[in-house]
Design a protein around this motif. Structure first.
Motif, mmCIF file in Angstrom:
data_model
loop_
_atom_site.group_PDB
_atom_site.id
_atom_site.type_symbol
_atom_site.label_atom_id
_atom_site.label_comp_id
_atom_site.label_asym_id
_atom_site.label_seq_id
_atom_site.Cartn_x
_atom_site.Cartn_y
_atom_site.Cartn_z
ATOM 1 N N THR A 141 0.845 -1.214 0.000
ATOM 2 C CA THR A 141 0.000 0.000 0.000
ATOM 3 C C THR A 141 0.874 1.256 0.000
ATOM 4 O O THR A 141 0.508 2.262 -0.609
ATOM 5 C CB THR A 141 -0.966 0.015 1.206
ATOM 6 O OG1 THR A 141 -0.268 -0.406 2.371
ATOM 7 C CG2 THR A 141 -2.163 -0.856 0.969
ATOM 8 N N GLY A 142 2.053 1.189 0.628
ATOM 9 C CA GLY A 142 2.962 2.340 0.607
ATOM 10 C C GLY A 142 3.370 2.666 -0.831
ATOM 11 O O GLY A 142 3.311 3.818 -1.268
ATOM 12 N N LEU A 200 0.414 4.064 -2.787
ATOM 13 C CA LEU A 200 0.120 5.464 -2.418
ATOM 14 C C LEU A 200 1.181 6.410 -2.965
ATOM 15 O O LEU A 200 0.866 7.498 -3.450
ATOM 16 C CB LEU A 200 0.005 5.596 -0.894
ATOM 17 C CG LEU A 200 -1.250 4.958 -0.292
ATOM 18 C CD1 LEU A 200 -1.125 4.827 1.224
ATOM 19 C CD2 LEU A 200 -2.499 5.774 -0.634
ATOM 20 N N ARG A 201 2.449 5.979 -2.930
ATOM 21 C CA ARG A 201 3.513 6.846 -3.476
ATOM 22 C C ARG A 201 3.307 7.049 -4.977
ATOM 23 O O ARG A 201 3.552 8.125 -5.504
ATOM 24 C CB ARG A 201 4.906 6.254 -3.198
ATOM 25 C CG ARG A 201 5.406 6.569 -1.788
ATOM 26 C CD ARG A 201 6.809 6.072 -1.537
ATOM 27 N NE ARG A 201 6.876 4.635 -1.406
ATOM 28 C CZ ARG A 201 6.594 3.967 -0.272
ATOM 29 N NH1 ARG A 201 6.262 4.614 0.819
ATOM 30 N NH2 ARG A 201 6.667 2.652 -0.235
ATOM 31 N N PHE A 206 -0.704 13.352 4.780
ATOM 32 C CA PHE A 206 -0.636 12.353 5.859
ATOM 33 C C PHE A 206 0.720 11.641 5.812
ATOM 34 O O PHE A 206 1.360 11.420 6.837
ATOM 35 C CB PHE A 206 -1.748 11.311 5.708
ATOM 36 C CG PHE A 206 -3.131 11.877 5.865
ATOM 37 C CD1 PHE A 206 -3.667 12.105 7.135
ATOM 38 C CD2 PHE A 206 -3.901 12.202 4.763
ATOM 39 C CE1 PHE A 206 -4.942 12.625 7.286
ATOM 40 C CE2 PHE A 206 -5.179 12.729 4.903
ATOM 41 C CZ PHE A 206 -5.701 12.942 6.171
ATOM 42 N N MET A 207 1.125 11.279 4.610
ATOM 43 C CA MET A 207 2.358 10.496 4.466
ATOM 44 C C MET A 207 3.591 11.310 4.864
ATOM 45 O O MET A 207 4.463 10.826 5.576
ATOM 46 C CB MET A 207 2.497 10.005 3.022
ATOM 47 C CG MET A 207 1.425 9.007 2.659
ATOM 48 S SD MET A 207 1.403 8.629 0.914
ATOM 49 C CE MET A 207 2.768 7.480 0.792
ATOM 50 N N GLY A 266 1.857 10.150 9.287
ATOM 51 C CA GLY A 266 0.563 9.659 9.772
ATOM 52 C C GLY A 266 -0.010 8.608 8.825
ATOM 53 O O GLY A 266 0.577 8.322 7.775
ATOM 54 N N LEU A 267 -1.152 8.052 9.190
ATOM 55 C CA LEU A 267 -1.801 7.069 8.319
ATOM 56 C C LEU A 267 -2.809 7.775 7.423
ATOM 57 O O LEU A 267 -3.508 8.688 7.854
ATOM 58 C CB LEU A 267 -2.533 6.011 9.140
ATOM 59 C CG LEU A 267 -1.680 5.033 9.945
ATOM 60 C CD1 LEU A 267 -2.566 3.976 10.602
ATOM 61 C CD2 LEU A 267 -0.617 4.364 9.076
ATOM 62 N N VAL A 316 -7.757 3.900 1.938
ATOM 63 C CA VAL A 316 -6.831 2.776 1.745
ATOM 64 C C VAL A 316 -7.620 1.477 1.522
ATOM 65 O O VAL A 316 -7.255 0.647 0.690
ATOM 66 C CB VAL A 316 -5.879 2.647 2.959
ATOM 67 C CG1 VAL A 316 -4.885 1.547 2.749
ATOM 68 C CG2 VAL A 316 -5.161 3.947 3.204
ATOM 69 N N GLY A 342 2.239 -3.724 4.338
ATOM 70 C CA GLY A 342 1.750 -2.394 4.747
ATOM 71 C C GLY A 342 0.250 -2.312 4.932
ATOM 72 O O GLY A 342 -0.276 -1.247 5.232
ATOM 73 N N GLN A 383 -8.886 -1.789 9.455
ATOM 74 C CA GLN A 383 -8.469 -2.314 8.152
ATOM 75 C C GLN A 383 -8.457 -3.851 8.146
ATOM 76 O O GLN A 383 -8.829 -4.487 7.155
ATOM 77 C CB GLN A 383 -7.075 -1.783 7.788
ATOM 78 C CG GLN A 383 -7.035 -0.276 7.598
ATOM 79 C CD GLN A 383 -5.661 0.247 7.180
ATOM 80 O OE1 GLN A 383 -4.754 -0.520 6.857
ATOM 81 N NE2 GLN A 383 -5.519 1.572 7.190
ATOM 82 N N ARG A 404 13.474 9.403 1.464
ATOM 83 C CA ARG A 404 12.025 9.651 1.500
ATOM 84 C C ARG A 404 11.715 10.681 2.577
ATOM 85 O O ARG A 404 12.291 10.626 3.666
ATOM 86 C CB ARG A 404 11.289 8.341 1.823
ATOM 87 C CG ARG A 404 10.935 7.520 0.621
ATOM 88 C CD ARG A 404 10.470 6.124 0.977
ATOM 89 N NE ARG A 404 9.466 6.041 2.040
ATOM 90 C CZ ARG A 404 8.943 4.911 2.484
ATOM 91 N NH1 ARG A 404 9.318 3.746 1.958
ATOM 92 N NH2 ARG A 404 8.051 4.902 3.442
ATOM 93 N N ASP A 406 9.326 10.838 4.518
ATOM 94 C CA ASP A 406 8.870 10.212 5.759
ATOM 95 C C ASP A 406 9.924 9.309 6.391
ATOM 96 O O ASP A 406 9.660 8.641 7.379
ATOM 97 C CB ASP A 406 7.541 9.466 5.545
ATOM 98 C CG ASP A 406 7.643 8.317 4.560
ATOM 99 O OD1 ASP A 406 8.615 8.277 3.781
ATOM 100 O OD2 ASP A 406 6.752 7.449 4.561
ATOM 101 N N ARG A 438 6.220 7.651 13.000
ATOM 102 C CA ARG A 438 5.717 6.429 12.351
ATOM 103 C C ARG A 438 5.836 5.237 13.293
ATOM 104 O O ARG A 438 4.973 4.379 13.351
ATOM 105 C CB ARG A 438 6.505 6.154 11.070
ATOM 106 C CG ARG A 438 6.082 7.046 9.923
ATOM 107 C CD ARG A 438 7.070 6.987 8.773
ATOM 108 N NE ARG A 438 7.105 5.713 8.107
ATOM 109 C CZ ARG A 438 8.130 5.306 7.355
ATOM 110 N NH1 ARG A 438 9.171 6.079 7.177
ATOM 111 N NH2 ARG A 438 8.089 4.134 6.765
#
Ligand code: AMP
Length: 215
Positions: free
Chosen positions: A31-32, A35-36, A52-53, A57-58, A64, A85, A92, A160, A162, A171
């Motif tokens: 999922t990371g 999302l990227r 958020f990223m 944060g989530l 998601v 992830g 979730q 990155r 994050d 994180r």
């Protein structure tokens, strides 16, 4: 076979999940990474997720969950997939269970990579990623041959947003508060692996426990 990888940021779950997926010939879904990609494409989801990223944060559960449901119901996932992830919290995890039940499937195994906090933080804050091919390096443990250049494609390496020290600590905190509890949620299918070993040894231990040939 549906396999979930759990572990702190920096536990090596992305690396090990992708290797296992390759051995099993099923998709590796992060999922990371998804999302990227959305952020890179400046899609509606990407623009929303970015803030958020960047802050460690989530991204909201509803976004998601829709993204992952869409992905795992594609044709190439019919024989299974390996998740990195996701899930990140009990909302979730429950959504995943419901989605799988609807298609008569279930999460079969959950690989939990255990590492001490100091190791996790050291691993992430030294991580560098190639802008072009996404290969990962570590400034101390697997440095590139030429400073800040990818060995494979000569792309520029970057840190990155994050992965920066302050964000890493946040994180990790979120991991402790929201994700680590999934170890209990998945107790009946949990496979715990020492993540503080050389990569090849971890790969072998996962293969042995899941009875998957990895060589
Ligand atoms: P990762 O590459 O798994 O470390 O994820 C990078 C960032 O993407 C996380 O810090 C979150 O901001 C976001 N992210 C990835 N997966 C999820 C998820 N399942 N739920 C919410 N946010 C996520």
């Amino acid at each position: 076979m549906i396999i979930v990888f759990l572990g702190a940021p920096g536990s090596g779950k992305g690396t090990q999940a992708s290797v296992l997926a390759r051995h099993l010939k099923i998709p590796f879904i992060s999922t990371g990474d998804m999302l990227r990609k959305e952020v890179g494409n400046s899609s509606v989801l990407g623009l929303k997720a970015k803030s958020f990223m960047d802050q460690g944060g989530l991204v909201p559960d509803s976004d998601v969950i829709s993204m992952i449901k869409e992905r795992v119901t594609q044709k190439d996932c019919v024989s299974g997939f390996v998740l990195d992830g996701f899930p990140r919290n009990s909302v979730q995890a429950k959504a995943m269970d419901r989605a799988m039940m609807e298609i008569n499937k279930e999460v079969n195994k959950v690989v939990y990579l255990e590492i001490p906090q100091a190791v996790a933080i050291d691993r992430i804050s030294g991580r560098r990623v190639c802008k072009k091919c996404r290969a990962n390096y570590h400034i101390k443990y697997s440095p590139p041959k030429a400073a800040d250049k990818c060995d494979t494609c000569s792309g520029d390496l970057y840190q990155r947003e994050d992965d920066k020290q302050e964000t890493v600590i946040k994180r990790y905190q979120i991991y402790l508060e929201q994700t680590k509890g999934l170890v209990d949620y998945y107790q009946d299918r949990l496979v715990t692996i020492d993540g503080n070993l050389p990569i090849g040894e971890i790969e072998k231990n996962i293969g042995d426990k899941l009875k998957v040939a990895v060589s």
